[in-house]
Design an enzyme around this catalytic site. Structure first.
Site, PDB file in Angstrom:
ATOM      1  N   TYR A 186      28.490  47.092  17.005  1.00  0.00           N
ATOM      2  CA  TYR A 186      27.551  48.217  16.971  1.00  0.00           C
ATOM      3  C   TYR A 186      28.290  49.487  17.417  1.00  0.00           C
ATOM      4  CZ  TYR A 186      23.523  44.974  16.755  1.00  0.00           C
ATOM      5  OH  TYR A 186      22.604  44.011  16.398  1.00  0.00           O
ATOM      6  N   GLY A 217       4.554  50.844  10.039  1.00  0.00           N
ATOM      7  CA  GLY A 217       4.202  51.922  10.940  1.00  0.00           C
ATOM      8  C   GLY A 217       4.563  53.288  10.414  1.00  0.00           C
TER       9      GLY A 217
END
Length: 330
Positions: A58, A214
């Site tokens: 990451y 969402g």
């Protein structure tokens, strides 16, 4: 608010019922803000969240170094670190494969411990299956680090039932990290049953389908990081947002957002299923905690399944090139 806990499989650690996914803190979803990310980690820990998930790939190690800063003054027993390793990347940011060789396991772990500033990782897992290395060799190499005290538990990520069984025959597996959401339910066909048979927990990532759940049509335009991914394209996007819109009345009756309803749905799939929610802002912490405190009735779960059937989503969860790397999809 006190968070309930869940145990990751028969042999894994007991953690708060929602985990913090840290990937977004290192540029995966827009420009990172290190100071806000650190505040978010602190807010999560102060609110009772214990599991923090990261990967050594990451941000090319940025995520681990960031967490090292955030956790520097925290007691080691205050948090549980879940780390993925093995992702190989080139300078432009693209992935070039996964390295599960035993020598790579030890090397990757050494760098991870240094960047995080800790003497052990609680759960260590290959980020994907290396097709050129038997899973027995990779797990065996992690098991050697368990014996040395550098790792507490072994996890897996995005692998299928056959690989899970082979890995579990070498060493107990605490949990499988895999995408699981209202729009990604393929693990219900076979993988979830295998995990339960073997006493392996499920750490569910992508519970909001990378922001698709969402969001609105206005929020999911061409500038979205995943605009080129199948579920965010053209008619697929329209179809999927229409599906999600069916959840609004259910969420409204409970006084929660659709995103919170989606998190609560994942949490309701069993005491062995832990939702991992991506957070990079303090404002994301409390809504996630409140979501796992919601108890959905059998009637509500049936209504949700009717609104968003398991096979109703349009488009694969990754682009074709990335889907080909998933042992879980074979």
């Amino acid at each position: 608010m006190t968070i309930t806990t869940k145990k990751l499989g028969r042999t894994g650690p007991t953690v708060a019922a929602v985990g913090l996914g840290a990937m977004g803190m290192s540029g995966a979803y827009g420009t990172p803000d290190d100071d806000e990310s650190i505040r978010t980690v602190h807010a999560a820990l102060d609110s009772g969240v214990t599991l923090i998930d990261t990967g050594d790939f990451y941000g090319f190690g940025h995520n681990e170094m960031l967490l090292g800063r955030a956790l520097r003054d925290r007691a080691r027993d205050e948090y549980v670190l879940s780390v993925k390793f093995g992702g190989m990347r080139e300078p432009g940011g693209g992935f070039t494969g996964f390295d599960g060789r035993p020598a790579a396991v030890a090397n990757s772990l050494g760098y991870t411990l240094t960047r995080l500033g800790v003497d052990h990782v609680d759960i260590y897992r290959p980020g994907r299956l290396d097709p050129d290395v038997p899973i027995e060799e990779t797990v065996g190499a992690i098991a050697a680090q368990v014996q040395r005290g550098y790792v507490r538990h072994i996890g897996l990520s995005e692998v299928g039932s056959e690989t899970i069984r082979r890995a579990a025959a070498v060493h107990p597996i605490s949990d499988l990290q895999i995408e699981y959401s209202l729009l990604s339910r393929d693990i219900e066909h076979d993988i979830l049953d295998t995990c339960r048979e073997l006493g392996i927990g499920v750490t569910a990532y992508g519970v909001l389908s990378r922001g698709l759940i969402g969001s609105s049509k206005q929020q999911s335009g061409a500038d979205d990081l995943h605009a080129a991914w199948p579920r965010f394209q053209g008619e697929n996007l329209d179809h999927n947002l229409d599906l999600i819109a069916r959840l609004h009345p259910i969420a409204a009756r409970r006084g929660i957002s659709v995103a919170q309803l989606a998190i609560a749905w994942v949490a309701a799939q069993g005491n062995d299923v832990l939702p991992l929610v991506g957070m990079k802002q303090v404002s994301r912490v409390q809504p996630a905690i409140k979501a796992v405190a919601v108890t959905l009735s059998a009637q509500e779960l049936a209504e949700i399944d009717s609104a968003v059937p398991a096979d109703a989503v349009a488009g694969t969860r990754y682009p074709e090139a990335l889907m080909s790397n998933l042992d879980s999809e074979r």
